[in-house]
Design a protein around this motif. Sequence first.
Motif, short mmCIF file in Angstrom:
data_model
loop_
_atom_site.label_atom_id
_atom_site.label_comp_id
_atom_site.label_asym_id
_atom_site.label_seq_id
_atom_site.Cartn_x
_atom_site.Cartn_y
_atom_site.Cartn_z
N PRO A 26 -5.83 -5.04 -0.30
CA PRO A 26 -4.73 -4.35 -1.01
C PRO A 26 -3.69 -5.31 -1.58
O PRO A 26 -3.38 -6.35 -0.98
N ASN A 78 -0.60 -4.88 -1.58
CA ASN A 78 0.55 -4.97 -0.67
C ASN A 78 0.45 -6.20 0.23
O ASN A 78 1.46 -6.79 0.61
N LEU A 97 1.34 -0.24 5.78
CA LEU A 97 1.55 -0.40 4.35
C LEU A 97 0.69 -1.55 3.80
O LEU A 97 0.01 -1.41 2.79
N LEU A 98 0.68 -2.67 4.51
CA LEU A 98 -0.08 -3.83 4.02
C LEU A 98 -1.56 -3.50 3.87
O LEU A 98 -2.22 -3.99 2.97
N ALA A 99 -2.07 -2.66 4.80
CA ALA A 99 -3.50 -2.37 4.79
C ALA A 99 -3.85 -1.24 3.84
O ALA A 99 -5.02 -0.91 3.68
N SER A 100 -2.85 -0.64 3.20
CA SER A 100 -3.13 0.51 2.35
C SER A 100 -3.42 0.08 0.92
O SER A 100 -2.71 -0.76 0.36
N PRO A 101 -4.43 0.69 0.32
CA PRO A 101 -4.69 0.40 -1.10
C PRO A 101 -3.67 1.06 -2.03
O PRO A 101 -3.67 0.77 -3.23
N LEU A 102 -2.79 1.90 -1.50
CA LEU A 102 -1.80 2.57 -2.34
C LEU A 102 -0.61 1.64 -2.60
O LEU A 102 -0.10 0.99 -1.69
N ALA A 103 -0.15 1.62 -3.84
CA ALA A 103 1.07 0.89 -4.17
C ALA A 103 2.27 1.62 -3.56
O ALA A 103 2.20 2.82 -3.31
#
Lengths: 602, 602
Positions: free
Chosen positions: B523, B525, A36-42
Motif C-alpha cells: 500500500p 500508505n 492504516l499502513l497495511a490498507s490499500p485505501l488512501a
Amino acid sequence: MRTSIATVSLSGSLTEKLTAASRAGFDGVEIFENDLLASPLAPEEIRARCADLGLRIDLYQPMRDMEAVPADVFASNLRRARHKFELMSRLGADTVLVCSSVHPLAVDDDALAAGQLRELAGLAQEFGIRVAYEALAWGRHVSTYEHAWNIVEAADHPALGTCLDSFHILSRGSDPKGIEDIPGEKIFFLQLADAPLLAMDVLQWSRHYRCFPGQGGFDVADLVRRVLHTGYAGPLSLEVFNDVYRQAEAGPTAVDAHRSLLLLQETVGVTAPPAPVVPTGVAFAELVTPDAEPVASLLGALGFTRTARHRSKPVDLWQQGEARVLVNTGPAGRRDGTSLAAIGLESPDPAGAALRAEALLAPVLPRRRAAADAPLDAVAAPDGTELFFCATDRAELPNWRADFEDVAHESGPGGVRGSSGGVRGIDHLALAQPWHQFDEAALFHRSVLGLHAQESVDVADPYGLMRSRAVTNADGSVRIALSVGAAPSDDTVHAQHIALATDDVVTAARRFREAGGRVLPIPANYYDDLAARFEFAEGELEAYRELGILYDRDAYGEFRHCYTRTVGRVFFELAQRDGGYRGYGAQNAPVRLAAQHTVTGG
Amino acid sequence: MRTSIATVSLSGSLTEKLTAASRAGFDGVEIFENDLLASPLAPEEIRARCADLGLRIDLYQPMRDMEAVPADVFASNLRRARHKFELMSRLGADTVLVCSSVHPLAVDDDALAAGQLRELAGLAQEFGIRVAYEALAWGRHVSTYEHAWNIVEAADHPALGTCLDSFHILSRGSDPKGIEDIPGEKIFFLQLADAPLLAMDVLQWSRHYRCFPGQGGFDVADLVRRVLHTGYAGPLSLEVFNDVYRQAEAGPTAVDAHRSLLLLQETVGVTAPPAPVVPTGVAFAELVTPDAEPVASLLGALGFTRTARHRSKPVDLWQQGEARVLVNTGPAGRRDGTSLAAIGLESPDPAGAALRAEALLAPVLPRRRAAADAPLDAVAAPDGTELFFCATDRAELPNWRADFEDVAHESGPGGVRGSSGGVRGIDHLALAQPWHQFDEAALFHRSVLGLHAQESVDVADPYGLMRSRAVTNADGSVRIALSVGAAPSDDTVHAQHIALATDDVVTAARRFREAGGRVLPIPANYYDDLAARFEFAEGELEAYRELGILYDRDAYGEFRHCYTRTVGRVFFELAQRDGGYRGYGAQNAPVRLAAQHTVTGG
C-alpha cells in the motif's frame, strides 16, 4: 454518550474492522497506525468509508517516544509529526495520541517534556489537531496519569490535553480519585479496557490479555464515573489488545465490545435501558435430532414420559417432575445432529426480558411459529443456543405449553407430573462454547439475563485443558455451566449436557439401569481413591462403585452424580445436591472426561 | 543415566502416555495420580503394561498437604497414605512424592513437620516405600529446597529423603550451589523442567508454561551438574505442565522430551553422542508441485535457469548463482500441492551429520533412490520438512549433483552459474510450523543441526498474532525462520517461502517485473510512513514504491526486500541485506501479511 473502538481490538483488514464497528453500533473508531499502513485505501478513501458507515475517526495513534528526548531526536520527531499531521488532515482525524516515552535516551526532566510537548501542540494546532498525552504504565519516566497531567498542565497549551486509559491506570493500582482534579476540558480522550487480575509483567499483560469492560477484574465503572464527574464529553473508547480477539471474527467481537459499553453506561447511570428480567427457572430444554428414537429411549429409561406434541411442528414434550425436554425432529436436527438447541427460561416478564435482550444487542430470533401458536420471544446466545423467554401455566401470561396437545400415555407411578425416575427438575445445563467466545458468553448471560457469573475453573481433559464457568440466578433455579476447550478441536466429548436434579441419585441411577439405561462406567481406581479420601456409611461406596456415581464435597455440602452415554453431542447427568453444595463436580470432571473418551474411543 | 517422564507431561489416556514414553526411549515414568484414577486399568495391569513397555514406575504422586498440620488432619492424612501405599505395592512403585504443604491450617513449625514426616516415612518403610519431600515454590511455610532439606535432615529417617525440582528452585531465583551440601543418597528424586523467563505469578507459570530443558530460560544444566556432584544416582525425570503439550499428540511430544534429556546429558558431560556437524550453507531447496508450470514460470522470471534433470526421478534443477531450487513433480506434490518439502544442507561431513541426527531421535528417512544415485542422508524435521545432508561439487565427497544430468539451455548473461536475475544465493528459508511444535522445532534445529536459535518475536497478522524465531549458523549462510500462528488455522497465507539473496534488490525486482513477474503490491500508505520515518536519497523511495520494496533498519545495517505472488503454499522473497543487518524484516511483516490476505481475498 458516543462510543468508539480502536481498530486494533478487532481482526481482519481495516475495511472489515470498520464495517464490523459500524454494524455493532459504534459511533467512532480509533485508527491504529498499522491498520492504516497495511490498507490499500488512501486516507481520503478511508475517510469516505468511515463517513458512509457513520463512523467518526476519533483518534489516530502514530506517535511513539516523542518527548523528553535530546534535541536531534526531537527534531526528527517533529519532522515525523508534520508528516502524520498532514496524513490526519487527509483522514479527517483531529486528535492524536502521544504515549509517554520509552525511548532509551529519554531523560527524567518534566520541564523538557513539557516544552517539547508544547512545541508539538503548536505544530498540531496549525493543522487543527489536538494532542492527547497519555502515561503508559511502563513509560520510562512518566508512568502515572497524575504525572502526565502535571506535564500537560505545565506545558499549558490549548492544543495539548491528556488521555486517560483505564488499563494503564488500574493495572498499576493507581487511585483513580485524583482524576476528579483534572478539568474535564483538558481530558481529550478516554480509552477503556478491562483485564483479568493476573500477576504478570504489565507490558505482556497489556499487549495480550486486555478484555472488554465487565469481562475482567478492574472497577472500570468507578473510573468512568470519576471521569464523567470532571465534565468530560468525549467518547468512551475501547482499546483492547487481546490475542483471542485478534483471531476471532470481527463481527461478533464488535457486538460483544459494544454490549460491554452499553452495560458500562447503564452501570454508571448515564443510560437506562430496560432493566434485566432475571429468569426464575428452566421451563424446558430443547433437543434437536435427526432421529427421535435414541433420545426417546434414553428419556424413557430416565423415567420421562412423552406427554404432549406440538400442534404445528414435529416436537414432542417429555416430562418428569418439573423437568421438561422437547425433542424436535425438524430440519435443525438433520443439519446439526443431536444437540441441545434451545433453552426455555421461565420469566416473570417475557416481553420485558426480550426488550432487555434486544437493547443489549442480543440477536432477536424470528418467530418460527404458526398463526395459532403462543407468542414466544427468543434471542440467540453467542454460542447459537436459542433462549426463549416464557411462562409455564401462569394465568396472566401466554402459556408456551398451550402450543402442545396432550398425548395418550401410560402415566408412571407418580402420574404425568410424577417422578417415576426420581427426577425433580433440571439442576443445570452445560454448554460447550466456541473457542473465541468464552468471555463474551459470560458477559452476555450476565448483562442480558441478569445472571451472576461464578469464577472460572480449569479442568483437565486428557487431550487439553478446559475452562469452565457457571452463570446462575440467586436461588440456583437457573444454572448454566459454560465450558471451552484450550483450542478449537473435536468437540464430540466436550459436549452439551442436561443435568437432572434428583433427591436420591442411587435410587435414580438404579432405576435407570433397570429400565435398560447404561451409565458411563467409572474406573475402579476412582473409588479406591474415594475410600482413601473420605469415610462413607456402610454400603454407600459400594453403591457408587456399582452405579458409576461420582462424589464431591465442598464447604457447603455434598454432590453425587452420574452420567448417561452420549447421543450425538448430548448426554444427561443425574445430580443430587445436598446441604447447599455450590459447585458442579469439577473435581470429578477429569475422570468423567477420560471415561467419555474411553467409551467413544477418542 | 536413566530417564523418566511424568505422565502429566503428555496428552491422552494413561495407556497412550505409557506407549509414547516407551517408544521415545524413556526408561521410566512418574505416574500422576489423576492419570491412574481415570484409567480403566487396575494397578496390577498398569504394572504389567509398564513392564512390557520396559518402563519402571519411578515415582507416584498422590500426596498433598501432608505435614505441619493439626493432629486430626494428620491422622486423616496417615489413613489416606496407608491406602496409597497399598496401591503403590500393587503398582510396584517404591518412591512417593510429598510436596510441601499449602494446607490452610499448616503451621510454621519445622519440628512438627519433621516429626510428621518421620512418622509418614515409618509407615512407608513398612511397605518398602521411600518418601521424597519437595519444596513447592509456593509452599505455605516451606518454599525453598534448603528448607525442605533441613526438615528432612532433622527428621533423620532412612525412608525419608528430598526431591529436587529445577522449576521450583530456579523460578524462585534460589542459588543451586547449596545442592552440593546435600548427601547424594538423601536426594531421592530429581525432577526437571525449564520455563520461559516470564514475570508472572509462580503458580500460574508452573501450571501452564513449563517446558522441556533447553526450551526455556533456566540454566537447568548447571543445576543438574551440581546434583550429579553429590553422587545422585536416580533418574533424570521430566515434570512439565504445559497447556500446549496437554493438547499435542503424545508421540511427538515424548520424542521432543527425550531429545531434551539427551542434549542435557551431553551438555553436563555424562554422555558423548556424535558431535553436531553444523551445516555450512544451503545446497538446495526442493519444491514439490502437482504442476511444474507456475513454479517454472516464476523461477524463470526471477532469472533462474533450468540446468539439469534428475536421472531417475521427475525432478528439475533450477539454478542462479549459488541458489538452487529443485522442482519435483512426483507423488508428494499431487498429495500436498505446491510446497517446500525438503532442504539440502551443505555439510562438511554428511554421514556424521546423519549420525548426530539419529542419536538425537530425528526420524531417519528411507533413501528413496535408484541404485545408481549418490547416497544421501536425510532426516525429517518436526514439521515434516526433509533435511538432506549433502555436498556440492566437493571432490572428497559424493556429489548430490551427480544424480542430475545437464540439460541443453540458453544460458543467461552470466552463464549457467551466472545471476541473470541478480540473485546470488539463498538468504533464508521460512517454514510455518504446526501449532504444537514451535518450541520443539527450535530445540530440534539447535540440538540436531547445531544451529543457534534467536529470540522469538511477535508478528501481527490481520487474523491473529504469529510468533517467529530464526535458527542460524554462525556466518549466516544457513538461516531458517520458523513461524507459528496463534492457533491452528488456515495456513495459506502463513506459507513457506524462499528468500533469495541479492546485492541490488531494486535492479532484481525491476528485472523480475520486466520478465513478466508480479511483485506483491504494497500500500501507498506504507511508503508515506517510510518518508516520515527515514530520509532517503533522491529517487530511492520512489523506486521502492514502484516495485513494492519494503525497508527496515537495525543497529547493524539495512534490509530491503520484496515478495512474489504465492503459488500453492510457496512464495519467493528478494532480499538485500547490507552492513550486517541481522533480522528478517519482522517490522514489515504485518504489512506484507495484510497484502497477501488482500491478494488472496483472505
